[in-house]
Design an enzyme around this catalytic site. Structure first.
Site, PDB file in Angstrom:
ATOM      1  N   LYS A  92       9.993   0.790   3.259  1.00 13.67           N
ATOM      2  CA  LYS A  92       9.204   0.176   2.391  1.00 13.67           C
ATOM      3  C   LYS A  92       9.749   0.477   0.983  1.00 13.67           C
ATOM      4  O   LYS A  92      10.102   1.207   0.566  1.00 13.67           O
ATOM      5  CB  LYS A  92       7.743   0.631   2.535  1.00 13.67           C
ATOM      6  CG  LYS A  92       6.540   0.010   1.877  1.00 13.67           C
ATOM      7  CD  LYS A  92       5.215   0.328   2.173  1.00 13.67           C
ATOM      8  CE  LYS A  92       4.306  -0.243   1.581  1.00 13.67           C
ATOM      9  NZ  LYS A  92       2.779   0.403   1.807  1.00 13.67           N
ATOM     10  N   SER A 167      -0.562  -2.779   3.609  1.00 10.43           N
ATOM     11  CA  SER A 167       0.418  -3.415   2.833  1.00 10.43           C
ATOM     12  C   SER A 167       1.940  -3.140   3.468  1.00 10.43           C
ATOM     13  O   SER A 167       2.952  -3.907   2.823  1.00 10.43           O
ATOM     14  CB  SER A 167       0.351  -2.716   1.629  1.00 10.43           C
ATOM     15  OG  SER A 167       0.503  -1.220   1.575  1.00 10.43           O
ATOM     16  N   SER A 191      -2.439   1.141   5.580  1.00 12.82           N
ATOM     17  CA  SER A 191      -1.426   0.134   5.477  1.00 12.82           C
ATOM     18  C   SER A 191      -0.243   0.471   6.421  1.00 12.82           C
ATOM     19  O   SER A 191       0.571  -0.527   6.324  1.00 12.82           O
ATOM     20  CB  SER A 191      -0.832   0.135   4.162  1.00 12.82           C
ATOM     21  OG  SER A 191      -1.496  -0.427   3.214  1.00 12.82           O
TER      22      SER A 191
HETATM   23  N1  GLN Z   1      -5.612  -2.067   2.460  1.00 11.28           N
HETATM   24  C1  GLN Z   1      -5.912  -1.313   1.531  1.00 11.28           C
HETATM   25  C2  GLN Z   1      -5.963  -1.421   0.090  1.00 11.28           C
HETATM   26  O1  GLN Z   1      -5.726  -2.571  -0.246  1.00 11.28           O
HETATM   27  C3  GLN Z   1      -5.023  -0.091   1.866  1.00 11.28           C
HETATM   28  C4  GLN Z   1      -3.693  -0.266   1.076  1.00 11.28           C
HETATM   29  C5  GLN Z   1      -2.850   1.146   1.556  1.00 11.28           C
HETATM   30  O2  GLN Z   1      -3.224   1.720   2.465  1.00 11.28           O
HETATM   31  N2  GLN Z   1      -1.678   1.028   1.024  1.00 11.28           N
HETATM   32  O3  GLN Z   1      -6.088  -0.540  -0.709  1.00 11.28           O
END
Ligand code: GLN
Length: 512
Positions: A92, A167, A191
């Site tokens: 990532k 994400s 995410s």
């Molecule tokens: N979707 C969640 C957010 O927008 C989690 C994001 C993540 O785990 N990095 O914060």
């Protein structure tokens, strides 16, 4: 040979036996990505393929060939010392790889080159693994669909009109799309698990501290963890064995015992544990969620039946505080994000936009032009909830709700081994359908964020396919430091449901 369906252990076995070389692996995966880029809608899981991966693969092959001269035993010993020798993996775009661009899917860091390796990367390198490329993500890991990436969205390999989730959507799309055997993602609130569920693969978030955060760009430091995505639990367990453990550079790191995962190194097999007599808690609050899709609810019932048929004891439990997790998560995550992102000031990292009118001007211009709309929204909310007038109502309250979540989840684990629920209230949504509605985007994480707030381990397992052909994920959550056991439960599930993985691989393979 179809490389795209190979699991990590199959790849490793073939490298050990000499059936394939690391160069052929890297070449083949590169070809899969390059061919896919010619499609009308490329997956865009990878946003960069590293140009030195072939060179690294050739060095691995030379090392293996040299040792092979002394016999089979010597090769096995080599692979015990370097368990991932010659295996490429995806990274990532918020994890530092020395000398490589690391942008966090943002414009503000488009020119930033990581000066050192994250500990997780260093440990994979020590194990002989090959960084293959960086994967797409929502800007600074804020989002659930990868649509907030400055590179544009990734697509779901099962159906390209849909999001792969976020994400870590680029990591999920590349693994599910057969472009790499496993990939690293990161989690703050779901995410890794959400994209794993949306793409029909396994995604794991460790107990907080199990994997070092050194060299991983911070979002919400008290919630962040590196996670792993793979086609089966062993694809996760083996890299975990290599990366886990205390790190001098991260004071929050811990020595989680992952012995059953370490055993894969020798046996090249991950052993399941029996779920007989296992006590499983089902949170009533989640099943009563208004937006819970019918097909997910049905699939969840089937999952429960399987566990019962195996002799597990399932009980519905009341955890009322779970109703407050999304609110609590967003207050805490955004407060920490506001503070973490203040380092991007145009002086120390990445792009500098200087209009020549002093420090304030430089700061404002760099950040106004460098951050995307969602990140700005979060910085504003984060500053608001931390401001002296409101922090009592917001931040401090969220902290006490978090303490309660931690307490109640710990209490559940005094009586139960696993908390079982769907990973998400719906399956993947269409690209574009939520991007202008932050509230509905935030709700995708309704079932995942309590895990990060409580700092426990959790894994999303593929459970089947909806009528529309979209994968459905089920989430297993374990007690602190029970990471290996949790993955062994996932392995039991996996062994009993070979058709699920196959079904999804077929759908993913057919999509263009
Ligand atoms: N979707 C969640 C957010 O927008 C989690 C994001 C993540 O785990 N990095 O914060």
């Amino acid at each position: 040979m179809n490389f795209s369906t190979l699991t990590l252990l199959q790849v490793r076995n073939m490298l050990i036996s000499g059936e394939i070389t690391s160069v052929s692996l890297v070449e083949e995966y590169k070809k899969i990505v390059i061919d896919d880029n010619k499609n009308a809608i490329p997956l865009k899981g990878f946003i960069e393929l590293y140009d030195d991966s072939l060179e690294k693969a050739a060095a691995c092959d030379a090392e293996i060939a040299e040792v092979r001269k002394t016999g089979k035993e010597a090769v096995l010993a080599l692979f015990e010392k370097k368990p991932l020798l010659g295996v490429p993996f995806g990274i990532k775009d918020n994890i530092s790889v020395q000398g490589k661009t690391c942008t966090c899917g943002s414009k503000i860091l488009e020119s930033y080159i990581a000066p050192y390796n994250a500990t997780v990367i260093q440990r994979l390198l020590n194990a002989g693994a090959i960084p293959f490329g960086r994967t797409n993500m929502d800007e600074f890991a804020m989002g659930s669909s990868t649509e907030y990436s400055c590179y544009g969205a990734s697509h779901n390999p099962v159906n390209r009109a849909y999001t792969p989730g976020g994400s870590s959507g680029g990591s999920a799309a590349s693994v599910a799309g057969g472009q790499v055997p496993f990939a690293l993602g990161t989690e703050t609130g779901g995410s890794v698990r959400l994209p794993a569920a949306y793409c029909g693969i396994y995604g794991y978030k460790p107990t907080y501290g199990t994997l070092s955060r050194w060299g991983v760009v911070s979002f919400g430091s008290s919630l962040d963890q590196v996670g792993i995505l793979g086609k089966e639990p062993a694809d996760i367990a083996l890299p975990l064995a290599v990366m886990a453990g205390e790190d001098f550079y991260d004071d929050t790191s811990a020595n989680t015992d992952v012995k059953p995962c370490v055993e894969i190194i020798k046996n090249n097999k991950f052993s399941a544990i029996s779920v007989k007599n296992m006590k499983i808690a089902i949170p009533k609050q989640f099943l009563e969620t208004k937006g819970l899709d019918n097909e997910i609810a049905t699939k969840f019932e089937e999952t429960k039946k399987w566990f019962i048929s195996q002799g597990a004891v399932l009980e519905t439990v009341e955890i009322p505080v779970l109703d407050a997790t999304i609110a609590c998560y967003y207050v805490i995550a955004l407060s920490e994000a506001t503070s973490n992102l203040s380092r991007f000031d145009g002086i120390r990292y990445g792009a500098r936009k200087d209009s020549g009118d002093g420090y304030d001007g430089l700061y404002v211009k760099t950040r106004s032009e460098g951050f995307g709309a969602e990140v700005k929204r979060r910085i504003i909310i984060g500053n608001y909830v931390l401001s002296s007038n409101f922090s009592g109502d917001c931040y401090k309250k969220a902290m006490s709700v978090r303490a309660r979540i931690q307490r109640e989840i710990s209490n559940i684990f005094k009586k139960y081994d696993v908390i079982l629920c769907p990973t998400s209230p719906t399956s993947a949504f269409k690209l574009g359908s939520k991007v202008d509605n932050p509230m509905s985007m935030y709700l995708s994480d309704l079932f995942t964020t309590f895990v990060n707030l409580a700092r426990v381990p959790s894994v999303s397992v593929p459970a089947g396919i909806s009528k529309d052909g979209l994968p459905i994920g089920i989430q297993l959550t374990g007690a602190h430091f029970k990471d290996a056991e949790l993955l062994q439960v996932a392995q039991a599930w996996h062994e009993a449901h070979p058709e699920v993985a196959l079904q999804i691989a077929n759908v993913a393979g057919a999509s263009k």
